[in-house]
Design a protein around this motif. Structure first.
Motif, short mmCIF file in Angstrom:
data_model
loop_
_atom_site.label_atom_id
_atom_site.label_comp_id
_atom_site.label_asym_id
_atom_site.label_seq_id
_atom_site.Cartn_x
_atom_site.Cartn_y
_atom_site.Cartn_z
N GLU A 149 43.21 43.63 36.25
CA GLU A 149 43.12 44.82 35.41
C GLU A 149 44.50 45.26 34.96
N THR A 152 45.57 43.06 32.26
CA THR A 152 44.78 43.30 31.06
C THR A 152 45.23 44.57 30.36
N TYR A 164 44.74 47.91 24.23
CA TYR A 164 43.43 47.75 24.87
C TYR A 164 43.20 48.86 25.88
#
Length: 325
Positions: A149, A152, A164
């Protein structure tokens, strides 16, 4: 029950003892008082101490007091209800004096247990399974998930949230601000004459500037602030629970901290040192119709106005997206 196994057991009751002893995990026969009557299996000393060591002992002599109280109540409930129970727990061998000096695991072990009532008796079968490796695998997976995570959500160059993450985290933060009825602000931050900086020093040095500024933003930001790299040389910061004057003062502090970095920028039209321009959109109470896109759009408009009027400045729009009188 008409089966080959049950027939063999009926003809040779001692066979049941052999079966239990052959099991890799231990099984205990425990009475209602919590006394270990018999124990079988569990021969793997990497996973279990010798189960026979507890025979004749009460759970209060074997276990830490909190576990003894819990397990004793489970046994009473299972016997009274004649219903099996499942539970998970951890035991530290250092807290089990009956196993001191004996062969077995030395670190905390995790177990799952099935407690089965024996009909028409005051006894239970407590069957144990060591799930330590499974638990450690889950913990490792959780750490890997957190790291995934992070990778990401985090911009690899600046080490702050990426676009994002913005799409995921900013709408949630805005909804929380609506529920709490707290003032919030979005700051759009732009490096002045960054293209000219890259043209003069090169893109590698430009990347170092992005890293330096992002570090300055992270250091300047408060605990609940959300900092994002919006794109290129633009950054976005969401500040919850802040007044209009506080958001302006906070932006001025950031500008001053960037000035104090004293990074030479000979190609800047603003001054000799690297500077930033900031646009602010503040809402005293975030309107229900306000979403992330609208919030950002107004802050971006404030940034555009600031760059058009005077780079290196701060421009704040009112809640309706217009310049203050």
């Amino acid at each position: 029950m008409n089966s080959t196994f049950s027939t063999e057991i009926a003809n040779n009751p001692d066979l049941m003892h052999v079966v239990f002893e052959s099991l890799p995990e231990p099984t205990f026969l425990i009475d209602k008082s919590g006394t270990y009557v018999e124990a079988w299996g569990g021969r793997d000393r990497k996973r279990h101490h010798d189960p026979a060591a507890v025979i004749g002992l009460n759970q209060y002599q074997v276990l830490p007091s909190d576990k003894a109280i819990w397990f004793s109540q489970v046994i009473v409930d299972v016997i009274d209800s004649q219903t099996a129970a499942e539970l998970e727990y951890a035991l530290d061998p250092k807290e089990l004096p009956c196993f001191e000096g004996t062969e077995g695991p030395q670190q905390v072990q995790h177990f799952s247990a099935l407690v089965i009532p024996l009909p028409n008796t005051s006894l239970v079968l407590w069957t144990v399974r060591n799930i330590t490796e499974f638990k450690l695998a889950l913990d490792k997976l959780a750490v890997q998930q957190i790291e995934l995570e992070r990778l990401t959500y985090i911009d690899h160059l600046t080490q702050i949230y990426n676009r994002y993450a913005l799409d995921v985290l900013l709408p949630e933060a805005i909804e929380v601000a609506k529920l709490k009825l707290i003032g919030s602000a979005v700051l759009m931050i732009d490096i002045d004459c960054f293209k000219e900086y890259n043209d003069h020093f090169g893109h590698l040095q430009g990347d170092e500037i992005l890293k330096t500024l992002s570090h300055a933003i992270r250091t300047w930001a408060k605990g609940d602030d959300l900092c994002f790299r919006y794109g290129g040389d633009e950054f976005l910061v969401f500040i919850p629970n802040v007044t209009e004057s506080e958001s302006l003062a906070h932006a001025q502090t950031l500008q001053e901290q960037v000035r104090q970095l004293a990074i030479p920028h000979p190609s800047s039209t603003v001054g000799e040192l690297l500077s930033i321009t900031i646009g602010i959109q503040h809402c005293r109470i975030v309107p229900q119709e306000m979403d992330a896109e609208k919030f950002i759009s107004i802050a971006d408009k404030a940034l555009f106005n600031a760059k058009g009027r005077q780079r290196g400045s701060i421009h704040q729009l009112s809640e309706n997206g217009k310049a203050p009188d």
